[in-house]
Design an enzyme around this catalytic site. Structure first.
Site, mmCIF file in Angstrom:
data_model
loop_
_atom_site.group_PDB
_atom_site.id
_atom_site.type_symbol
_atom_site.label_atom_id
_atom_site.label_comp_id
_atom_site.label_asym_id
_atom_site.label_seq_id
_atom_site.Cartn_x
_atom_site.Cartn_y
_atom_site.Cartn_z
ATOM 1 N N GLU A 15 0.628 -1.353 -0.065
ATOM 2 C CA GLU A 15 0.049 -0.060 -0.030
ATOM 3 C C GLU A 15 0.781 0.949 0.074
ATOM 4 O O GLU A 15 0.423 2.341 0.341
ATOM 5 C CB GLU A 15 -1.132 0.070 1.052
ATOM 6 N N CYS A 63 -3.632 -3.291 4.633
ATOM 7 C CA CYS A 63 -2.717 -4.261 5.015
ATOM 8 C C CYS A 63 -3.196 -5.927 4.917
ATOM 9 O O CYS A 63 -2.492 -6.629 5.291
ATOM 10 C CB CYS A 63 -2.578 -4.130 6.648
ATOM 11 N N HIS A 65 -2.366 -9.484 12.657
ATOM 12 C CA HIS A 65 -2.061 -8.260 11.948
ATOM 13 C C HIS A 65 -1.525 -7.389 12.936
ATOM 14 O O HIS A 65 -2.376 -7.202 13.928
ATOM 15 C CB HIS A 65 -3.004 -7.460 10.957
HETATM 16 N N1 COA Z 1 1.464 3.721 30.733
HETATM 17 C C1 COA Z 1 0.941 2.726 30.146
HETATM 18 N N2 COA Z 1 -0.036 2.856 29.098
HETATM 19 C C2 COA Z 1 -0.659 3.884 28.832
HETATM 20 C C3 COA Z 1 0.221 5.255 29.186
HETATM 21 C C4 COA Z 1 1.090 4.962 30.229
HETATM 22 N N3 COA Z 1 1.807 6.134 30.773
HETATM 23 N N4 COA Z 1 -0.541 6.236 28.599
HETATM 24 C C5 COA Z 1 -1.576 5.972 27.644
HETATM 25 N N5 COA Z 1 -1.412 4.414 27.872
HETATM 26 C C6 COA Z 1 -2.326 3.353 27.064
HETATM 27 C C7 COA Z 1 -3.884 3.973 27.055
HETATM 28 O O1 COA Z 1 -4.373 3.657 28.112
HETATM 29 C C8 COA Z 1 -4.141 3.174 25.450
HETATM 30 O O2 COA Z 1 -4.355 1.716 25.712
HETATM 31 P P1 COA Z 1 -5.728 1.041 25.438
HETATM 32 O O3 COA Z 1 -5.637 1.059 23.969
HETATM 33 O O4 COA Z 1 -5.482 -0.389 25.743
HETATM 34 O O5 COA Z 1 -6.832 1.607 26.061
HETATM 35 C C9 COA Z 1 -2.685 3.158 24.797
HETATM 36 O O6 COA Z 1 -1.523 3.630 25.792
HETATM 37 C C10 COA Z 1 -2.922 4.245 23.641
HETATM 38 O O7 COA Z 1 -3.232 5.554 24.261
HETATM 39 P P2 COA Z 1 -4.197 6.432 23.661
HETATM 40 O O8 COA Z 1 -4.588 7.735 24.476
HETATM 41 O O9 COA Z 1 -5.333 5.688 22.994
HETATM 42 O O10 COA Z 1 -3.075 6.790 22.229
HETATM 43 P P3 COA Z 1 -3.473 7.917 21.240
HETATM 44 O O11 COA Z 1 -4.726 8.512 21.244
HETATM 45 O O12 COA Z 1 -2.118 8.552 21.024
HETATM 46 O O13 COA Z 1 -3.567 6.874 19.901
HETATM 47 C C11 COA Z 1 -3.556 4.959 18.231
HETATM 48 C C12 COA Z 1 -3.299 5.459 19.683
HETATM 49 C C13 COA Z 1 -2.937 3.385 18.356
HETATM 50 C C14 COA Z 1 -5.084 4.797 18.215
HETATM 51 C C15 COA Z 1 -2.850 6.023 17.275
HETATM 52 O O14 COA Z 1 -1.346 5.687 17.257
HETATM 53 C C16 COA Z 1 -3.119 5.532 15.992
HETATM 54 O O15 COA Z 1 -4.043 6.019 15.426
HETATM 55 N N6 COA Z 1 -2.025 4.643 15.293
HETATM 56 C C17 COA Z 1 -2.654 4.264 13.908
HETATM 57 C C18 COA Z 1 -3.024 2.717 13.856
HETATM 58 C C19 COA Z 1 -3.841 2.417 13.191
HETATM 59 O O16 COA Z 1 -5.212 2.744 13.349
HETATM 60 N N7 COA Z 1 -3.644 1.456 12.156
HETATM 61 C C20 COA Z 1 -4.469 0.947 11.153
HETATM 62 C C21 COA Z 1 -5.314 -0.140 11.724
HETATM 63 S S1 COA Z 1 -4.995 -1.969 11.121
#
Ligand code: COA
Length: 387
Positions: A79, A111, A233
């Site tokens: 992709e 993916c 994945h």
């Molecule tokens: N210690 C441990 N864990 C922590 C933490 C800390 N200090 N601070 C945050 N976290 C955890 C959160 O609780 C969350 O866990 P959960 O998902 O089990 O609830 C995780 O870390 C991520 O935190 P979050 O606030 O949700 O992160 P974010 O808003 O920055 O977004 C993603 C995270 C993954 C959604 C973002 O990186 C993203 O959009 N990535 C693209 C991935 C994707 O969608 N790909 C295509 C799909 S196949």
């Protein structure tokens, strides 16, 4: 007749960014990336590398002269395509010195692409059992600097030879697929970075998993106890862990702890490389068979493939007696350990210098020691070097 994965190879960048460094730079707690997202390091791709050069490096690790004579089809799933018309498989076949009497094609479904390639190859080998298919899953996962998706970037390539004499994995017949038109992740034409609704995407991933797991259960009767390992994945490794926990809700404590233990081996390499997009599921498979001291030939491995947009499939295979031989003696942990760390500033510069929609450029490749190099672009024609 058996059909399946005969060999598997992997290549990524020689550069990485430590996720704790990225966390400090973005004013985040490092544990959010290390535990919350489940990533320790992220591959940083040089401007002199792209899906073609990484695919060539992955394939070179496994292709023998005998394979070169047998490969009659190259299916390149990505992709992160480098051209809207010409397929990446043509460039790859040339770099690898494959025979000209072959079919080459590039295919795309986020993916899920490499799984589509694998299933196409399975059907092709059923009709042409004396030949081999080279399947590639190669990507450069780019969300953008300072975006929520940034800690889930990475890149690299998986190469697999599919044949009727599979040393590694025999693919089983039953699979469960599911498709629905949704917008969770996409990359419009003209964009070099993906757009994503990350939280929505994670929810859809789990919904699709439930759907295909239930259907496969109905078709085969296979419960968690029937699998030696369950693979996912892995856009980031925490996502797979959530998927596994969902499947294990009604499993016995014994099966849960066994499958969770194997998942740790299966996410080891992904944790150090980051997102490979279409190759991620297969990097996890490689990680399992390289790192697990428990997994045995004859065991069933379950695979959950997900591609945003969205397409999912659950399928399985039986690990073969000679599976170690299909790794061609490559020490992947040593390769990963030898990579060089870059600072956040260096990563940002390399990220911004990504070659995309450029008419003319000559690239400085002195520091890139890879066998395959993108040397530049002339009149929108990419120039590759093999050395
Ligand atoms: N210690 C441990 N864990 C922590 C933490 C800390 N200090 N601070 C945050 N976290 C955890 C959160 O609780 C969350 O866990 P959960 O998902 O089990 O609830 C995780 O870390 C991520 O935190 P979050 O606030 O949700 O992160 P974010 O808003 O920055 O977004 C993603 C995270 C993954 C959604 C973002 O990186 C993203 O959009 N990535 C693209 C991935 C994707 O969608 N790909 C295509 C799909 S196949």
């Amino acid at each position: 007749m058996k059909i399946g994965i005969d060999k598997i190879g992997f290549a990524t960048s020689d550069l990485y960014l430590d996720m704790a460094d990225l966390a400090y730079a973005r004013h985040e707690d490092p544990n959010k990336y290390l535990i919350g997202i489940g990533q320790s390091k992220m591959a940083v791709i040089r401007p002199t590398q792209d899906v073609v050069t990484m695919a060539a490096a992955a394939a070179k690790k496994i292709i023998s002269q005998a394979d070169k004579e047998k490969i009659s089809y190259v299916i390149f799933a990505t992709e992160s395509g480098i051209d809207n018309s010409k397929g990446a498989a043509i460039y790859l076949a040339d770099l690898l010195g494959l025979l000209p009497r072959i079919r080459t094609i590039e295919l795309k479904q986020a993916c899920y692409g490499a799984t589509a390639a694998l299933q196409l190859a399975k059907g092709y080998i059923a009709l042409n059992p004396e030949t081999e298919v080279l399947v590639i899953g190669a990507d450069n996962a780019r969300y953008g600097i300072n975006t929520p998706g940034e800690p889930t970037q990475g890149g690299g390539a998986i190469a697999m030879i599919i044949s009727s004499k599979p040393k590694i994995l025999e693919l089983e017949h039953e699979t469960a697929a599911y498709a629905e038109d949704i917008m969770d992740f996409w990359r419009p034409l003209g964009h070099s970075k993906a757009l994503v609704d990350g939280k929505y995407s994670a929810g859809v991933y789990l919904d699709f998993l439930k759907n295909v797991w239930d259907e496969q259960l109905q078709k085969t009767g296979y419960q968690p106890q029937d699998y030696g390992a369950l693979l996912f994945h892995l856009p980031y490794t925490k996502m797979g862990l959530k998927g596994l926990r969902q499947i294990l809700q009604n499993a016995s404590i014994e099966d849960s702890s066994r499958l969770l233990r194997e998942f740790e081996y299966a996410r080891q390499f992904n944790r150090e490389v980051g997102n490979l997009y279409t190759g991620s599921l297969y990097l996890s498979f490689l990680s399992l068979i390289v790192n697990s001291p428990n997994i045995k030939s004859g065991e069933r491995i379950g695979f959950f493939s997900y591609g945003s947009g969205a397409q999912a499939e659950f399928f399985s295979g039986i690990l073969q007696t000679d599976y170690q031989k299909g790794l061609a003696g490559v020490d992947y942990q040593a390769i990963l350990n030898k990579r060089q760390a870059v600072s956040v500033a260096e990563y940002e510069e390399l990220f911004e210098n990504h070659v995309f929609d450029v008419e003319n450029i000559e690239l400085d490749y002195q520091e890139d020691k890879s066998n395959f190099i993108l040397a530049g672009v002339q009149d929108y024609r990419r120039k590759y070097l093999s050395r």
